[in-house]
Every structure is written in C-alpha cells, then in structure tokens.
Design a protein around this motif. Structure first.
Motif, PDB file in Angstrom:
ATOM      1  N   GLU A 186     -17.932  -4.653  32.311  1.00 33.22           N
ATOM      2  CA  GLU A 186     -17.493  -5.910  32.901  1.00 33.22           C
ATOM      3  C   GLU A 186     -17.995  -7.057  32.024  1.00 33.22           C
ATOM      4  O   GLU A 186     -19.137  -7.015  31.548  1.00 33.22           O
ATOM      5  CB  GLU A 186     -18.093  -6.085  34.307  1.00 33.22           C
ATOM      6  CG  GLU A 186     -17.753  -4.979  35.278  1.00 33.22           C
ATOM      7  CD  GLU A 186     -16.364  -5.095  35.862  1.00 33.22           C
ATOM      8  OE1 GLU A 186     -15.846  -6.235  35.922  1.00 33.22           O
ATOM      9  OE2 GLU A 186     -15.800  -4.056  36.236  1.00 33.22           O
ATOM     10  N   ILE A 187     -17.147  -8.052  31.815  1.00 39.09           N
ATOM     11  CA  ILE A 187     -17.601  -9.271  31.137  1.00 39.09           C
ATOM     12  C   ILE A 187     -17.387 -10.439  32.095  1.00 39.09           C
ATOM     13  O   ILE A 187     -16.515 -10.382  32.975  1.00 39.09           O
ATOM     14  CB  ILE A 187     -16.881  -9.512  29.789  1.00 39.09           C
ATOM     15  CG1 ILE A 187     -15.375  -9.707  29.960  1.00 39.09           C
ATOM     16  CG2 ILE A 187     -17.174  -8.367  28.822  1.00 39.09           C
ATOM     17  CD1 ILE A 187     -14.672 -10.147  28.674  1.00 39.09           C
TER      18      ILE A 187
ATOM     19  N   PHE B 173     -20.839 -11.501  25.433  1.00 38.62           N
ATOM     20  CA  PHE B 173     -20.335 -10.134  25.540  1.00 38.62           C
ATOM     21  C   PHE B 173     -20.461  -9.358  24.237  1.00 38.62           C
ATOM     22  O   PHE B 173     -20.191  -8.155  24.195  1.00 38.62           O
ATOM     23  CB  PHE B 173     -18.882 -10.109  26.025  1.00 38.62           C
ATOM     24  CG  PHE B 173     -17.859 -10.585  25.019  1.00 38.62           C
ATOM     25  CD1 PHE B 173     -17.379  -9.738  24.029  1.00 38.62           C
ATOM     26  CD2 PHE B 173     -17.379 -11.884  25.057  1.00 38.62           C
ATOM     27  CE1 PHE B 173     -16.435 -10.179  23.102  1.00 38.62           C
ATOM     28  CE2 PHE B 173     -16.432 -12.323  24.149  1.00 38.62           C
ATOM     29  CZ  PHE B 173     -15.963 -11.463  23.166  1.00 38.62           C
ATOM     30  N   GLY B 174     -20.869  -9.990  23.158  1.00 31.91           N
ATOM     31  CA  GLY B 174     -20.971  -9.288  21.891  1.00 31.91           C
ATOM     32  C   GLY B 174     -21.507 -10.193  20.806  1.00 31.91           C
ATOM     33  O   GLY B 174     -21.948 -11.317  21.067  1.00 31.91           O
TER      34      GLY B 174
ATOM     35  N   TYR C 279     -18.799 -15.309  23.451  1.00 25.29           N
ATOM     36  CA  TYR C 279     -18.799 -15.653  24.871  1.00 25.29           C
ATOM     37  C   TYR C 279     -17.429 -15.385  25.471  1.00 25.29           C
ATOM     38  O   TYR C 279     -16.394 -15.642  24.842  1.00 25.29           O
ATOM     39  CB  TYR C 279     -19.186 -17.123  25.058  1.00 25.29           C
ATOM     40  CG  TYR C 279     -20.609 -17.370  24.663  1.00 25.29           C
ATOM     41  CD1 TYR C 279     -21.641 -17.160  25.563  1.00 25.29           C
ATOM     42  CD2 TYR C 279     -20.925 -17.757  23.361  1.00 25.29           C
ATOM     43  CE1 TYR C 279     -22.959 -17.341  25.188  1.00 25.29           C
ATOM     44  CE2 TYR C 279     -22.241 -17.941  22.972  1.00 25.29           C
ATOM     45  CZ  TYR C 279     -23.258 -17.732  23.896  1.00 25.29           C
ATOM     46  OH  TYR C 279     -24.561 -17.903  23.510  1.00 25.29           O
ATOM     47  N   ALA C 280     -17.444 -14.872  26.696  1.00 24.09           N
ATOM     48  CA  ALA C 280     -16.201 -14.471  27.353  1.00 24.09           C
ATOM     49  C   ALA C 280     -15.440 -15.692  27.867  1.00 24.09           C
ATOM     50  O   ALA C 280     -15.974 -16.460  28.675  1.00 24.09           O
ATOM     51  CB  ALA C 280     -16.513 -13.539  28.521  1.00 24.09           C
ATOM     52  N   PRO C 281     -14.176 -15.850  27.437  1.00 22.81           N
ATOM     53  CA  PRO C 281     -13.386 -16.944  27.983  1.00 22.81           C
ATOM     54  C   PRO C 281     -12.962 -16.699  29.429  1.00 22.81           C
ATOM     55  O   PRO C 281     -12.715 -17.658  30.169  1.00 22.81           O
ATOM     56  CB  PRO C 281     -12.168 -17.016  27.048  1.00 22.81           C
ATOM     57  CG  PRO C 281     -12.138 -15.728  26.312  1.00 22.81           C
ATOM     58  CD  PRO C 281     -13.514 -15.149  26.354  1.00 22.81           C
ATOM     59  N   ILE C 282     -12.895 -15.442  29.832  1.00 20.13           N
ATOM     60  CA  ILE C 282     -12.555 -15.105  31.216  1.00 20.13           C
ATOM     61  C   ILE C 282     -13.351 -13.871  31.642  1.00 20.13           C
ATOM     62  O   ILE C 282     -13.885 -13.152  30.808  1.00 20.13           O
ATOM     63  CB  ILE C 282     -11.051 -14.801  31.380  1.00 20.13           C
ATOM     64  CG1 ILE C 282     -10.652 -13.656  30.459  1.00 20.13           C
ATOM     65  CG2 ILE C 282     -10.200 -16.033  31.132  1.00 20.13           C
ATOM     66  CD1 ILE C 282      -9.393 -12.991  30.887  1.00 20.13           C
TER      67      ILE C 282
END
Length: 126
Positions: free
Chosen positions: A50-51, A57-58, A70-73
């Motif tokens: 899950e992000i 996230f990486g 960084y996760a946009p969603i």
C-alpha cells in the motif's frame, strides 16, 4: 522547456500520476529526471504493498543525488516497472512512457483534486 503532458496531475515534489479511472500510473517528471542527472538505481515497493498520498514510497539514485519518491495518490501497488532494475536509464530517456515507476489501484479518486494541474506544475518549474 520541459515536457508537461496535459493528461497527468503532479506533486510539487515532481512525481506525476495519470489514471484510467481505477488504475493510476506513477512516475517522475521530465524536470525531475533532468535535475537528477543519469539515474543509476531505483528502489520501488512490491506488488501488493500500500502507498499513501504524500508519503515516501521509494528512492531514485542518480550520479548527482539520492531522492525520495512521494506518492501522488494512495492505493495498492498492482505493477512495478521491473525493466528499471536492469535499465534505470529509462527514467531519463522516457519518463512519461517506458520510464514509469508503478501502477496502483486507486484508493480514493478524489485525491487527484489535491494535485497540481499541468499549468500549475509548469509554473512551478519555471
């Protein structure tokens, strides 16, 4: 001038997301890959992870720097671009095509409303 496709939404930290409604493709922008220089390593989550929007996230590592992604969603990872493990340079060569990073099942489509539109992102990079 950097390419900023009209069919995507952007984070201020230079990640993008594009969606077909249920699935989103995530990557870094043309501006980001240019600022990083030659990408030499990419660390991504695994399928099923899950992000969460705005959370790390990486990692992408280049000859100049190591940068968090960084996760946009928010969502569940459904695919990882495994080609990047052998060919991280795809991020530089085609950030909006073969250099994509993840596909996720979108958890909340309304999160797209929180992202920058192409014009807003273009202004940020000028």
């Amino acid at each position: 001038m950097f390419e900023v496709p009209e069919d995507r939404k952007y984070l201020e930290s230079h990640e993008y997301a594009t969606t077909d409604g249920e699935t989103a493709t995530i990557g870094i922008t043309d501006f980001a890959q240019d600022e990083l220089g030659d990408v030499v390593f990419v660390e991504l989550p695994e399928v099923g992870d899950e992000i969460t929007q705005h959370e790390e996230f990486g990692v992408v590592e280049s000859i100049k720097a190591v940068s968090d992604l960084y996760a946009p969603i928010s969502g569940t990872v459904t695919a990882v671009n495994e080609a990047l493990f052998d060919q991280p340079e795809l991020v530089n060569e085609d950030p909006y095509g073969e250099g994509w990073l993840l596909e996720v099942e979108v958890a909340d489509a309304s999160e797209f409303d929180d992202l920058l539109g192409p014009e807003e992102y273009r202004e940020q990079t000028e």
